[in-house]
Write an enzyme that holds these catalytic residues in place. Structure first.
Site, PDB file in Angstrom:
ATOM      1  N   GLN A   1       0.912  -1.197  -0.070  1.00  0.00           N
ATOM      2  CA  GLN A   1      -0.065  -0.181   0.081  1.00  0.00           C
ATOM      3  C   GLN A   1       0.925   1.337  -0.051  1.00  0.00           C
ATOM      4  O   GLN A   1       1.821   1.654   0.971  1.00  0.00           O
ATOM      5  CB  GLN A   1      -0.876  -0.070   1.335  1.00  0.00           C
ATOM      6  N   SER A   2       0.567   2.125  -0.927  1.00  0.00           N
ATOM      7  CA  SER A   2       1.172   3.324  -1.074  1.00  0.00           C
ATOM      8  C   SER A   2       0.671   4.211  -0.222  1.00  0.00           C
ATOM      9  O   SER A   2      -0.528   4.415  -0.077  1.00  0.00           O
ATOM     10  CB  SER A   2       1.450   3.882  -2.444  1.00  0.00           C
ATOM     11  N   ILE A   3       1.704   5.134   0.782  1.00  0.00           N
ATOM     12  CA  ILE A   3       1.060   6.319   1.405  1.00  0.00           C
ATOM     13  C   ILE A   3       0.674   7.508   0.615  1.00  0.00           C
ATOM     14  O   ILE A   3      -0.146   8.341   0.933  1.00  0.00           O
ATOM     15  CB  ILE A   3       1.916   6.659   2.489  1.00  0.00           C
TER      16      ILE A   3
END
Length: 110
Positions: free
Chosen positions: A8-10
């Site tokens: 998951q990319s922030i």
């Protein structure tokens, strides 16, 4: 053993949580042993991520024989990287499944 990979990319606030990705992937495990690899805050632009690197090491050591990811882009958004990974998976007799897309190297594509 199955390797479940979640990333998951922030940068994207509306992305699917790592927990939701893992839950969806677990539905494909059907009672098999699995190990979860998760990278929070990493982009899909490249494959230089700590847990993804560990997953690749575990594949090379013979521990993992199937990888399940929520979507193809959780592995990589680079087509070149993804195609090289598929070749590596084939070399080590590892199957790949996308939990939300019609992509499963264990079955013929139609």
């Amino acid at each position: 053993m199955i390797g479940i990979y979640a990333r998951q990319s922030i940068e994207k606030k509306d992305s699917v949580s790592i927990e939701a990705q893992i839950e969806k992937c677990m539905a494909y495990c059907a009672g098999s042993d699995y190990r979860v690899y998760k990278d929070l805050g990493y982009s899909g632009k490249n494959i230089n991520r700590p847990q993804f690197t560990q997953l690749l090491e575990d594949i090379k050591s013979g521990l993992i024989n199937k990888v399940i990811a929520y979507r193809l882009d959780r592995i990589s958004r680079s087509i070149a990287d993804f195609s090289q990974l598929l070749l590596m998976f084939e070399k080590y007799n590892v199957k790949f499944v996308s939990a939300t897309e019609n992509f499963d190297t264990d079955t013929p594509m139609r």
